[in-house]
Design an enzyme around this catalytic site. Sequence first.
Site, short mmCIF file in Angstrom:
data_model
loop_
_atom_site.label_atom_id
_atom_site.label_comp_id
_atom_site.label_asym_id
_atom_site.label_seq_id
_atom_site.Cartn_x
_atom_site.Cartn_y
_atom_site.Cartn_z
N TYR A 154 0.85 -1.20 0.00
CA TYR A 154 0.00 0.00 0.00
C TYR A 154 0.88 1.25 0.00
O TYR A 154 0.69 2.16 -0.83
CB TYR A 154 -0.91 -0.04 1.23
CG TYR A 154 -1.72 1.21 1.50
CD1 TYR A 154 -2.62 1.70 0.57
CD2 TYR A 154 -1.59 1.88 2.72
CE1 TYR A 154 -3.37 2.84 0.84
CE2 TYR A 154 -2.34 3.01 3.00
CZ TYR A 154 -3.22 3.49 2.05
OH TYR A 154 -3.96 4.62 2.32
N1 NAP Z 1 -8.91 6.20 6.27
C1 NAP Z 1 -7.63 6.22 6.60
O1 NAP Z 1 -7.25 5.87 7.74
C2 NAP Z 1 -6.60 6.69 5.61
C3 NAP Z 1 -5.28 6.80 6.07
C4 NAP Z 1 -4.30 7.24 5.18
C5 NAP Z 1 -4.63 7.54 3.87
N2 NAP Z 1 -5.92 7.41 3.45
C6 NAP Z 1 -6.21 7.75 2.06
O2 NAP Z 1 -7.23 8.72 2.02
C7 NAP Z 1 -8.05 8.52 0.85
C8 NAP Z 1 -9.50 8.37 1.26
O3 NAP Z 1 -9.62 7.27 2.12
P1 NAP Z 1 -11.02 6.87 2.82
O4 NAP Z 1 -10.63 6.04 3.99
O5 NAP Z 1 -11.87 8.08 2.98
O6 NAP Z 1 -11.65 5.93 1.69
P2 NAP Z 1 -12.98 4.99 1.79
O7 NAP Z 1 -13.82 5.37 2.96
O8 NAP Z 1 -12.50 3.58 1.68
O9 NAP Z 1 -13.77 5.41 0.47
C9 NAP Z 1 -13.35 4.89 -0.73
C10 NAP Z 1 -13.73 5.88 -1.80
O10 NAP Z 1 -12.91 5.64 -2.92
C11 NAP Z 1 -13.74 5.50 -4.06
N3 NAP Z 1 -13.00 4.71 -5.02
C12 NAP Z 1 -12.42 3.50 -4.81
N4 NAP Z 1 -11.80 3.08 -5.93
C13 NAP Z 1 -11.99 4.06 -6.86
C14 NAP Z 1 -11.62 4.20 -8.20
N5 NAP Z 1 -10.91 3.24 -8.83
N6 NAP Z 1 -11.99 5.33 -8.86
C15 NAP Z 1 -12.71 6.29 -8.25
N7 NAP Z 1 -13.09 6.21 -6.95
C16 NAP Z 1 -12.74 5.09 -6.27
C17 NAP Z 1 -15.01 4.87 -3.51
O11 NAP Z 1 -16.10 5.02 -4.40
P3 NAP Z 1 -17.43 4.10 -4.27
O12 NAP Z 1 -18.16 4.59 -3.01
O13 NAP Z 1 -18.19 4.37 -5.51
O14 NAP Z 1 -16.97 2.69 -4.10
C18 NAP Z 1 -15.17 5.71 -2.23
O15 NAP Z 1 -15.69 6.99 -2.52
C19 NAP Z 1 -7.46 7.31 0.14
O16 NAP Z 1 -6.56 7.72 -0.85
C20 NAP Z 1 -6.73 6.57 1.24
O17 NAP Z 1 -5.69 5.77 0.73
C21 NAP Z 1 -6.91 6.99 4.30
#
Ligand code: NAP
Length: 244
Positions: A154
């Site tokens: 990742y």
């Molecule tokens: N949460 C954490 O602890 C954390 C920590 C570090 C970094 N991040 C980063 O922050 C960002 C947001 O994370 P999150 O936790 O808010 O994500 P999340 O809750 O898992 O939401 C996933 C989102 O990504 C969309 N998605 C997935 N694959 C996609 C694709 N191929 N094209 C377009 N949209 C796509 C999904 O759309 P659908 O709803 O249509 O499936 C959904 O809106 C990510 O880049 C993640 O790596 C998160």
Amino acid sequence: MASLIGKVAIVTAASRGIGAAVAQRLSQDGAAVVVNYVASPEKATAVVNAIEAQGGKAIAIQANVANQADVQRLFDETEQQFGPIDIVVNVAGVSVFKPHTELTDEDFEKVFSVNAKGAMYVLQAAANRVKDGGRIVQFSTGGTMMPIAAGGVYAASKAAGERFAFALAKEIGHRQVTVNVVSPGVTDTDGLVLPEPAIAHLVSQTPLGRLGQPTDIANVVAFLVGDDAHWMTGQNLQVNGGIL
Ligand SMILES: NC(=O)c1ccc[n+]([C@@H]2O[C@H](COP(=O)([O-])OP(=O)(O)OC[C@H]3O[C@@H](n4cnc5c(N)ncnc54)[C@H](OP(=O)(O)O)[C@@H]3O)[C@@H](O)[C@H]2O)c1
């Protein structure tokens, strides 16, 4: 005073989690917002409805960031609906947490197709379409700075997105376009797939003493895309309660 009035913003992965919070915040600050999603039209529509209920302007557009034709269509439809684009926030990201010895080709393909190739496509389109003086924000993770066991593939895929963003910052700075990276720490969303003991450990190591919330991250994006951040580019902001 809202600073994004009259601006047009694309937020990828805005149907849930951090992306939804970013879309809502940029709308509150005055932008017309494209809520991108890949597989959850009902969730994207709920975000659009919430924005419209507060008097904002938003549309949902389906596109897989890992598909170049989809990304081009996302930008085409945005321009057709709202006009020239000022802001692109590439939130889209997927994760795999597995010990290195258990990783498969499928794991590699899953994270690199969205986090690396998707970042390349979205940043390319953003560089070609964003107006002079515009703003681009790429999402990464604190895991590229602070190694996490089972987080290698990742973090490696997210590091690719960071590097694209930093190079692009140098390439288009002459147009007064800024390109920055936001790296959340552990944040309370559907995407937080670590086992509960691992989450509890990370929270215990966080100086500010809690799990991050999507709005904690959206606040920093709002700063980066606003007027006050015009002298910041090529930076990686760690938004994590101080855990590094
Ligand atoms: N949460 C954490 O602890 C954390 C920590 C570090 C970094 N991040 C980063 O922050 C960002 C947001 O994370 P999150 O936790 O808010 O994500 P999340 O809750 O898992 O939401 C996933 C989102 O990504 C969309 N998605 C997935 N694959 C996609 C694709 N191929 N094209 C377009 N949209 C796509 C999904 O759309 P659908 O709803 O249509 O499936 C959904 O809106 C990510 O880049 C993640 O790596 C998160």
